[in-house]
Every structure is written in structure tokens, then in C-alpha cells.
Design a protein around this motif. Structure first.
Motif, PDB file in Angstrom:
ATOM      1  N   MET A 229       3.830  -0.817   6.967  1.00 17.09           N
ATOM      2  CA  MET A 229       3.949  -2.174   6.433  1.00 17.09           C
ATOM      3  C   MET A 229       4.597  -3.137   7.418  1.00 17.09           C
ATOM      4  SD  MET A 229       4.612  -2.055   2.341  1.00 17.09           S
ATOM      5  CE  MET A 229       6.254  -1.377   2.473  1.00 17.09           C
ATOM      6  N   TYR A 232       2.946  -6.310   8.746  1.00 18.59           N
ATOM      7  CA  TYR A 232       3.068  -7.649   8.173  1.00 18.59           C
ATOM      8  C   TYR A 232       3.626  -8.649   9.194  1.00 18.59           C
ATOM      9  CZ  TYR A 232       2.408  -6.112   3.273  1.00 18.59           C
ATOM     10  OH  TYR A 232       1.903  -5.637   2.086  1.00 18.59           O
ATOM     11  N   ASN A 306       1.805 -10.526  -6.788  1.00 17.92           N
ATOM     12  CA  ASN A 306       1.043 -11.221  -5.760  1.00 17.92           C
ATOM     13  C   ASN A 306      -0.149 -11.959  -6.388  1.00 17.92           C
ATOM     14  OD1 ASN A 306      -0.807  -9.171  -6.284  1.00 17.92           O
ATOM     15  ND2 ASN A 306      -1.284  -8.836  -4.135  1.00 17.92           N
ATOM     16  N   SER A 362       4.201 -12.586   6.762  1.00 15.43           N
ATOM     17  CA  SER A 362       4.484 -11.477   5.844  1.00 15.43           C
ATOM     18  C   SER A 362       4.204 -11.869   4.397  1.00 15.43           C
ATOM     19  CB  SER A 362       5.930 -11.002   5.998  1.00 15.43           C
ATOM     20  OG  SER A 362       6.849 -12.055   5.789  1.00 15.43           O
ATOM     21  N   MET A 363       4.462 -13.132   4.049  1.00 12.30           N
ATOM     22  CA  MET A 363       4.146 -13.582   2.692  1.00 12.30           C
ATOM     23  C   MET A 363       2.636 -13.666   2.480  1.00 12.30           C
ATOM     24  SD  MET A 363       5.604 -14.216  -0.166  1.00 12.30           S
ATOM     25  CE  MET A 363       7.298 -14.763   0.031  1.00 12.30           C
ATOM     26  N   TYR A 366       1.656 -10.186   1.752  1.00 14.20           N
ATOM     27  CA  TYR A 366       2.108  -9.800   0.419  1.00 14.20           C
ATOM     28  C   TYR A 366       1.238 -10.419  -0.669  1.00 14.20           C
ATOM     29  CZ  TYR A 366       4.961  -9.430  -3.772  1.00 14.20           C
ATOM     30  OH  TYR A 366       5.387  -9.179  -5.048  1.00 14.20           O
ATOM     31  N   VAL A 372      -1.342  -3.738  -2.252  1.00 13.75           N
ATOM     32  CA  VAL A 372       0.037  -4.205  -2.213  1.00 13.75           C
ATOM     33  C   VAL A 372       0.772  -3.651  -3.432  1.00 13.75           C
ATOM     34  CG1 VAL A 372       1.532  -6.242  -2.226  1.00 13.75           C
ATOM     35  CG2 VAL A 372      -0.657  -6.317  -1.029  1.00 13.75           C
ATOM     36  N   SER A 376       6.646  -4.187  -1.534  1.00 18.51           N
ATOM     37  CA  SER A 376       6.210  -4.928  -0.344  1.00 18.51           C
ATOM     38  C   SER A 376       6.917  -6.265  -0.201  1.00 18.51           C
ATOM     39  CB  SER A 376       4.688  -5.164  -0.391  1.00 18.51           C
ATOM     40  OG  SER A 376       3.987  -3.948  -0.417  1.00 18.51           O
ATOM     41  N   ILE A 377       7.512  -6.780  -1.279  1.00 17.42           N
ATOM     42  CA  ILE A 377       8.232  -8.054  -1.196  1.00 17.42           C
ATOM     43  C   ILE A 377       9.434  -7.941  -0.256  1.00 17.42           C
ATOM     44  CG2 ILE A 377       9.764  -7.598  -3.144  1.00 17.42           C
ATOM     45  CD1 ILE A 377       8.169 -10.968  -2.146  1.00 17.42           C
TER      46      ILE A 377
END
Length: 453
Positions: A229, A232, A306, A362-363, A366, A372, A376-377
């Protein structure tokens, strides 16, 4: 990067964090203040670890705690060529090689203490108090080794070269980042080692700030090598390194720097994968990649906050589109979401933009990427927390709001783990430390004044 000429403004002046640490302002060396916040961070993480964990007493699969324990078990008992092939219907290893090596080291240490914790197959679902204590300690120790030092180094650089924060204020900001509740509840409650991946990524950013590009490349590859991850963040890291090597082409093309970055990156990947290739041949790489990128799991997992999960209430994506179509659609939206930050960091590779661009990419992953889940946040939350170094009250308020919303989005997962008490205490504590609950004191004072009159 030139230092900001404006004087530092302490935006945490009315917070309990400031009240706790400000007595150390006059000390010539702030090591005592740093020691106190790290010790307090360990105490809080230990207290959270006294609660339950993912999958406790829920056979047959249990949960993430069992997955991590099982990886320690298989790595110390099986040859390396079997690590990514063994018992894939249970908790087969599905994180990159550095996680496997991390599991091997921890399993090797744990087996010296009590071999029954990691007996091959026979220890499946083992849940003794001693094992729980050992696993909790490994999570804290892993965070102490990489994540906490990276935070200290980042805030020190920002104080010295960006926001002119005195040493004690650097420590206060570092403490505010350390008590980010979502990472604490996941790593030390639910149980994982996300802080290792985040620590490697942040250490990469720290080396970018110091213009040590080869070291930044090495640490970022290590973050990907621990948990996939970390990808990201990869667009921003890639375009920043590319920009400082070739842009503008007429004056800044540095072929030696570009080669150094390339050699450092490739060498680190070779270092991670070479033991597997040596033990089992080139097919080991295909098996690792197959395990690490589980496209067969679907568009999103559980109640993740998400875009896909939220709009799935109205549009049933998995009924209207095939898996391949959803992959392409998620890829398209993810690329659109990250494009502005990648363009910005390429044409203007400014160090004060790094955190902002990392947040944007990264957002985007996400919100729009394929497969997801709730945890993952934590990827966007890390650079968002770094914005506490900004001398801007609106930015700090935004960070607090996002942190609270992110924690709220994890409630279904935390409720299932039975960690509601730890969840509530962390939510209140983090806001109290930041001074976000000062309105309660003001309200009580006004109410008392009203009654007296």
C-alpha cells in the motif's frame, strides 16, 4: 530550502500538550521532553493493547492477529521457497518480502521464549496471554525503531528550515502527530504493523528534505517491500525524484544523480527478492506478485468509506460491470485524481509541497482505487498529520476534522473487534490533547456565571 522569515506562532498554546511540555522550554537540550512524549506514547499503546484484537476467539479463521502470528510460524519452519505457497486457503503470506523477513526475525525471537506459540500447524488459533503480550511488544518495538524516529526527524527539519519552531515546539508538534488515534487503534488494538511501512515512507520523505536522494529511494523501496500500500505515495516520490534530476532540462539535467537514484532503487529491489530467486527460481517473483496484488477480491472490502462503497448504495457496480471493467474504471478515476499533484511536484519540486502532494495522491488511491479496505485511510492520514507543522490555524483545524472523520469511518471494524472502550478513550484523548475540547471548559464557566447571576 530557505527558512521562512516569519516568526513561529505557537498554535497549540492553549492545549494540554503545550501545558505538559512548556516547562522544558528553557532547557538547553530537549531530550527530556522527547523522552517524556515517547514514554507516554508507549504507555498509551500498551494500554490499548490490553484490550481484544482482530478475530479473538472467533474460529476458524480468527483475524489479523492470527494472520500475523501464522506468518511468524511459517517463516521460521519452512524453507524460503515455500513461504508464499504454503496453505493459501488459511492465512497464506500475502505481503511483500520485507514483511516476510520481519516475521522471520520476530518468530525466531519468539520461538526462543516459547516454541509452542509458533509450532507449525499445531499452534493455529493459539491465544494465550503470554503470546498476546509478546505480539503486542513486537508492534510497539517495531514502531519505536522506525516510525517514531522518522516523526522526530521530520519535525526537527521543519522547525529548523521551514516554520522556525523552537525545539520545544518541535517536540509539541511531534507529540501531536504521535497521538494520531487511528494508527494506534489499528496497530495496537486491531493488530498490525502499519507503522513500519509508514515509518519507512516518512524516512524517505525526510531524506528528500535533506537532499539525500539515493537514501530516499532506498527507504521508499523498503516501505513498498514491507507493505504494497506504500504505492499510494509512489507517484509523488517518483515525479519529485525525476524533477530534481532532469527539470528544467536546459540547466538541471543531472545524469549522475539520475543514475544514482536508479541504481539505489534497483539494488534495493534485488536485495529484497534475491533470496527467493536463489531458493526457488524466477517463478518465486510471479508467486509473490500474485499474492501481493489480490485483484480477485473485488472492488472494495467491507464498509470502507471511499467513493465506491458510498455510491454503491445507489449504483450496484458489481452487478452492472465486470471485474475487468471496474479495474479500468477505478484506474481511470485514480489517475485523474492524482494527476494535478503529480504535475505540481514535477514542475515545482518544492519541499513544502511534499506533504500536500502525498495527501492528494494517497487520498486519490483511497477514494477511487481497486480493492480498498477500512485500514487504507492510514495512508492519507500520515501526510495529513504532518500538516500540523504548518503555522496556520485553519490547516490545523482541518487536520483535526479529518482525523476525527477517519476514526469515525473505522467504527464498524473496531466495533467488531470489541474495542469500543479503547476507541472512545482515544477519540477523547486525542482531541483533548490538541485543545479541541476547550469549549467544554468555557461552556461550564459560562454556565456557572449564569447560575451565579
Amino acid at each position: 530550502m530557505a527558512s521562512n522569515k516569519e516568526p513561529f506562532v505557537n498554535l497549540f498554546k492553549s492545549s494540554p500538550l503545550n501545558d505538559f511540555l512548556i516547562p522544558f522550554r528553557k532547557a538547553q537540550n530537549q531530550w527530556v521532553a522527547r523522552y517524556i512524549i515517547i514514554l507516554f506514547a508507549v504507555i498509551v499503546r500498551t494500554a490499548v493493547g490490553l484490550g481484544s484484537y482482530s478475530g479473538e476467539a472467533t474460529p476458524p479463521m480468527f483475524g489479523d492477529f492470527e494472520a500475523q502470528r501464522h506468518w511468524l510460524e511459517i517463516t521460521i519452519h519452512l524453507p524460503i521457497s515455500n513461504w508464499y505457497y504454503y496453505d493459501l486457503q488459511y492465512w497464506g503470506l500475502d505481503y511483500p518480502p520485507l514483511t516476510a523477513f520481519h516475521s522471520y526475525i520476530l518468530g525466531y525471537i519468539g520461538s526462543f521464549i516459547e516454541s509452542s506459540w509458533f509450532a507449525l500447524d499445531a499452534s493455529r488459533g493459539f491465544e494465550s496471554a503470554d503470546l498476546k503480550t509478546f505480539m503486542r511488544i513486537t508492534a510497539i518495538a517495531s514502531e519505536l525503531v522506525i516510525y517514531i524516529p522518522a516523526i522526530m526527524m521530520y519535525t526537527k527539519w521543519m522547525g529548523r528550515y521551514y516554520n522556525n519552531a523552537p525545539s520545544i515546539d518541535q517536540t509539541i508538534i511531534a507529540a501531536a502527530i504521535l497521538f494520531q488515534p487511528s494508527l494506534i487503534i489499528i496497530d495496537h488494538g486491531h493488530f498490525q504493523y502499519n507503522s513500519v511501512m509508514l515509518g519507512f515512507s516518512l524516512m524517505s520523505v525526510v531524506y528528500l528534505l535533506h537532499d539525500y536522494y539515493a537514501m530516499a529511494s532506498i527507504f521508499f523501496v523498503l516501505s513498498i517491500g514491507f507493505k504494497q500500500m506504500a504505492l499510494y505515495y509512489s507517484p509523488v516520490i517518483f515525479f519529485y525524484l525525476l524533477s530534481v534530476s532532469i527539470w528544467p532540462l536546459s540547466t538541471n539535467f543531472n545524469i549522475l544523480r539520475l543514475i544514482t537514484i536508479g541504481v539505489a532503487t534497483i539494488s534495493t529491489f534485488i536485495f529484497l527478492f534475491a533470496p527467493f530467486i536463489y531458493a526457488g527460481g524466477i517463478e518465486q517473483i510471479y508467486q509473490i506478485l500474485f499474492r501481493v496484488f489480490p485483484f480477485g477480491r473485488g472492488l472494495f472490502e467491507d464498509k470502507v468509506a471511499n467513493f465506491w462503497c458510498a455510491t454503491n448504495i445507489i449504483i450496484k457496480y458489481r452487478e452492472l460491470f465486470t471485474t475487468d471493467q471496474l479495474k479500468k474504471l477505478s484506474l481511470l478515476l485514480t489517475l485523474i485524481g492524482m494527476a494535478p499533484s503529480c504535475i505540481a511536484v514535477f514542475f515545482k519540486p518544492k519541499k513544502n509541497l511534499l506533504a500536500w502532494c502525498l495527501i492528494a495522491t494517497s487520498m486519490s488511491f483511497y477514494l477511487f482505487s481497486f480493492q480498498v479496505h477500512e485500514k487504507s485511510i492510514l495512508l492519507p492520514l500520515m501526510p495529513i498529520s504532518l500538516l500540523l507543522n504548518e503555522v496556520n490555524a485553519d490547516v490545523i483545524s482541518m487536520v483535526c476534522w479529518i482525523s476525527n472523520i477517519a476514526l469515525f469511518s473505522m467504527w464498524p471494524l473496531i466495533k467488531r473487534d470489541g474495542l469500543w472502550l479503547q476507541y472512545a478513550v482515544l477519540a477523547v484523548m486525542s482531541n483533548w490533547l490538541m485543545g479541541n475540547l476547550s469549549w467544554i471548559r468555557k461552556f461550564v464557566s459560562l454556565l456557572a456565571t449564569y447560575k451565579l447571576t
